[in-house]
Design an enzyme around this catalytic site. Sequence first.
Site, PDB file in Angstrom:
ATOM      1  N   ARG A   1       0.965  61.349 -75.030  1.00 35.35           N
ATOM      2  CA  ARG A   1       1.862  61.246 -76.366  1.00 35.35           C
ATOM      3  C   ARG A   1       3.381  61.075 -75.999  1.00 35.35           C
ATOM      4  NH1 ARG A   1      -2.265  59.281 -77.465  1.00 35.35           N
ATOM      5  NH2 ARG A   1      -3.403  60.064 -79.257  1.00 35.35           N
TER       6      ARG A   1
ATOM      7  N   ASP B   1      -0.763  65.738 -82.305  1.00 33.09           N
ATOM      8  CA  ASP B   1      -0.286  64.472 -81.710  1.00 33.09           C
ATOM      9  C   ASP B   1       1.100  64.034 -82.505  1.00 33.09           C
ATOM     10  OD1 ASP B   1      -1.924  64.257 -79.849  1.00 33.09           O
ATOM     11  OD2 ASP B   1      -3.188  62.877 -80.722  1.00 33.09           O
TER      12      ASP B   1
HETATM   13  N1  ARG Z   1      -7.335  68.271 -78.857  1.00 26.35           N
HETATM   14  C1  ARG Z   1      -6.538  67.356 -78.147  1.00 26.35           C
HETATM   15  C2  ARG Z   1      -5.086  67.577 -78.114  1.00 26.35           C
HETATM   16  O1  ARG Z   1      -4.824  67.877 -78.974  1.00 26.35           O
HETATM   17  C3  ARG Z   1      -6.927  65.833 -78.318  1.00 26.35           C
HETATM   18  C4  ARG Z   1      -6.517  65.324 -79.433  1.00 26.35           C
HETATM   19  C5  ARG Z   1      -6.974  63.823 -79.965  1.00 26.35           C
HETATM   20  N2  ARG Z   1      -8.302  63.581 -79.847  1.00 26.35           N
HETATM   21  C6  ARG Z   1      -9.287  62.732 -80.492  1.00 26.35           C
HETATM   22  N3  ARG Z   1     -10.486  62.836 -80.272  1.00 26.35           N
HETATM   23  N4  ARG Z   1      -8.585  61.519 -81.003  1.00 26.35           N
HETATM   24  O2  ARG Z   1      -4.516  67.327 -77.168  1.00 26.35           O
END
Ligand code: ARG
Length: 413
Positions: free
Chosen positions: A95, A124
């Site tokens: 990210r 995110d």
């Molecule tokens: N829980 C993980 C994090 O916060 C992944 C988040 C995105 N997961 C997804 N399946 N789109 O880093």
Amino acid sequence: MKKQRIAVAYSGGLDTSVIVHWLKERYNAEIVTVTGNLGQRKELAGLADKAYRTGARKVYIQDLRDEFVEEYLWPSLKGGALYEHTYPMATSLGRPLLAKALVDVARRERCTAVAHGCTGKGNDQVRFEAAVAALAPELKVLAPVREWEFRSREEEIAYCERHGIPVTATKKSPYSIDENVWGTSIECGILEDPMAEPPEDAYQRTASPKQAPDKAQYVTIDFREGVPFALNRKYLKGFDLIEELNVIAGANGVGRMDLVENRLVGIKSREIYEAPAAVALHFAHRELERLTLDKDVMHVKAKIAHDYADLIYNGLWFSPLRLAYDAFINETQKVVNGLVKLKLYKGNVEIAGRTSPNSLYDSGLATYTEEDSFDHKASEGFIKIFSLPLKTYYRINKNGLSKKRRVARKGRK
Ligand code: ARG
């Protein structure tokens, strides 16, 4: 009047497609889309065309693969960063770099705002917005998914149909999947039940251990200053090394994780992860550190690893604290040179051997044979001083009682 421009982090999926059109209408703006290649296996070909047909004025597709490996993944590996002792953070590490790419384009294109497609419940959004705050405090951040009117995927699809937005007519997987070269994150569907064992179709890139070869596979990894540079004695560029190891370790069922984790926004969530290379590399790196790090450095570094992982997970990649951690971590890695041999077998990674020019393992000191050079007699004095505080304490406090109370108690009898 010149129209304002908005840079949108674009994946080509349903949400970000709707965002392009929605922002364009709502703000009467020109949209510039930005997509980063972090080694996700999803096809990027055709994406530019799709973005234009969705209404983008300009389309950027950036190859961020080497930068991702060198500037994000290797530091996290050197730091031993595993969130809640488990998750190698493919998503969390991606990210900030995507946010950086977005900011770079926004500046070049003189945008007044950037937008992302993250929901209001996840980590995110925090990672994106904290990164933009640090890199471009002047830019406004828009998060349409947090505020728009759509309540379901069906409503978004109807919106696309009304406005001629191309939606790829693939069968929607029941899972939400985020992927890059460091790993795949999978949630939603049946996985929302922490008691449900993940069905085999939830896994995207690893063989089930049951299906994996019956014979163990050995690999070697060479490290220089904590960074892997060769696989099976073959020199490889970072990205290629990770990709090759993903295939080998994945075929042996290595790298699956099933985690109930604490999100920054206060929710416990259940997610499964597949990160074959990341799991194998973290394991190998830790084994090499056991051989080469001074005891005190190793112990302090382990405590820092925990906080360093939290910082990354919580979206504070671009922060003075991360730079300070990196300075410490890089200092520790000067001696982390050598080779680790791993045994991959039906979902497991085991250590099969390690060697290093900086090895602190002194066989003269460690051996129980006549080669022994350890000064046994010196231990006596050492233990005397080392245990002196205990001797003093228990002389005064027999059975946990002071002398005075022992006397008083005796008198009562
Ligand atoms: N829980 C993980 C994090 O916060 C992944 C988040 C995105 N997961 C997804 N399946 N789109 O880093």
